[in-house]
Motif scaffolding. Structure first.
Motif, PDB file in Angstrom:
ATOM      1  N   HIS A 167       0.936  -1.329   0.303  1.00 43.71           N
ATOM      2  CA  HIS A 167      -0.005   0.097   0.138  1.00 43.71           C
ATOM      3  C   HIS A 167       0.780   1.293  -0.079  1.00 43.71           C
ATOM      4  O   HIS A 167       0.579   2.218  -0.653  1.00 43.71           O
TER       5      HIS A 167
ATOM      6  N   ASP B  98       2.068   2.140  -3.401  1.00 47.67           N
ATOM      7  CA  ASP B  98       0.806   2.494  -4.403  1.00 47.67           C
ATOM      8  C   ASP B  98       0.849   3.983  -3.854  1.00 47.67           C
ATOM      9  O   ASP B  98       0.899   5.050  -4.711  1.00 47.67           O
TER      10      ASP B  98
ATOM     11  N   ARG C 209       3.992   5.745  -5.370  1.00 44.50           N
ATOM     12  CA  ARG C 209       3.648   5.741  -6.955  1.00 44.50           C
ATOM     13  C   ARG C 209       3.034   7.084  -7.384  1.00 44.50           C
ATOM     14  O   ARG C 209       3.376   7.984  -8.229  1.00 44.50           O
ATOM     15  N   LEU C 210       1.762   7.321  -6.587  1.00 44.17           N
ATOM     16  CA  LEU C 210       1.041   8.526  -6.889  1.00 44.17           C
ATOM     17  C   LEU C 210       1.938   9.666  -6.632  1.00 44.17           C
ATOM     18  O   LEU C 210       1.985  10.863  -7.239  1.00 44.17           O
TER      19      LEU C 210
ATOM     20  N   TYR D  73       6.541  -5.117  -7.624  1.00 44.36           N
ATOM     21  CA  TYR D  73       5.305  -4.282  -7.299  1.00 44.36           C
ATOM     22  C   TYR D  73       5.803  -3.093  -6.629  1.00 44.36           C
ATOM     23  O   TYR D  73       5.125  -1.939  -6.688  1.00 44.36           O
TER      24      TYR D  73
ATOM     25  N   GLU E 221       7.844   0.346  -5.790  1.00 45.34           N
ATOM     26  CA  GLU E 221       8.694   1.397  -6.316  1.00 45.34           C
ATOM     27  C   GLU E 221      10.145   1.266  -5.858  1.00 45.34           C
ATOM     28  O   GLU E 221      10.498   1.081  -4.878  1.00 45.34           O
TER      29      GLU E 221
END
Ligand SMILES: Nc1ncnc2c1ncn2[C@@H]1O[C@H](COP(=O)(O)OP(=O)(O)OP(=O)(O)O)[C@@H](O)[C@H]1O
Ligand SMILES: [Mg+2]
Length: 193
Positions: free
Chosen positions: A61, A64, A67-68, A109, A111
């Motif tokens: 999580h 994710d 990444r954003l 998955y 980064e």
């Protein structure tokens, strides 16, 4: 960039100084919310493998969220994959390689950080800092109370660092957070030049 190291080495303090210098960088903690609110209960109730799966979920999580955020501005991650491996191995007294093996299939998955700074300081300095830490949790108390826990963690972080292509060691002894943040900003600029 990622800041890694044993509890009390000064990651969160340095993350704040860095976010300030980098003008609005995103600073986030791994374990992120909502996981962070569940960790005490998970540590208390779950056995080793389900506990690992919980921290893995937090890490995925966090990837994710990173990444954003990094699409817009620099990101300072306060702990990341190395902490999941080093801490789980220390708490459950299993080899670092075993935990790294569990994480391996999920690496694509995650980064990849530009740099991972491994914060280190003397045991005397660390004990002093933990004693005055304002947000001390059970894990922090266990670090000093459980025989061998601190030594295992330090050794595990060293092993994980040795296998990390993004690793940069950072000695914290006698240095102010501001001085260290300036050093990191210069290191990042030199790397991107
Ligand atoms: N460079 C420094 N020199 C001296 N003391 C420091 C330094 N950086 C942080 N400290 C002090 O050490 C204590 C622990 O710092 P901090 O909370 O940043 O550690 P941490 O690595 O984020 O720990 P945790 O992993 O448990 O969150 C705090 O009281 C902080 O003020
Ligand atoms: Mg912290």
């Amino acid at each position: 960039m990622v800041l890694e190291g044993v509890s009390g080495t000064g990651k969160s303090t340095l993350a704040r100084a860095l976010a300030e210098r980098l003008g609005g960088a995103t600073s986030l903690h791994t374990l992120p919310t909502p996981h962070t609110g569940w960790s005490a209960l998970i540590n208390e109730r779950l056995r080793a493998l389900p506990q690992f799966a919980f921290y893995l979920s937090g890490l995925l999580h966090a990837a994710d969220l990173i990444r954003l955020a990094r699409a817009v501005r620099p990101v300072v991650a306060d702990r990341y994959a190395s902490s999941v491996v080093a801490c789980h191995a220390a708490v459950h007294e299993v080899p670092v390689e075993e935990v790294a093996g569990l994480l391996e299939p999920f690496r694509p998955y995650l980064e990849t950080p530009t740099r991972t700074y491994y914060l280190g300081c003397s045991e005397a300095a660390l004990r002093g800092r933990l004693a005055i830490k304002p947000d001390a949790k059970q894990d922090d108390l266990d670090l000093l109370a459980v025989p061998g826990r601190l030594a295992r963690l330090v050794t595990n972080f060293r092993s994980v660092r040795a296998a990390d292509a993004t690793a940069v060691p950072l000695d914290m002894d006698g240095k102010s957070p501001g001085h260290l943040a300036d050093w990191i900003v210069a290191d990042l600029e030199a790397q991107s030049a």
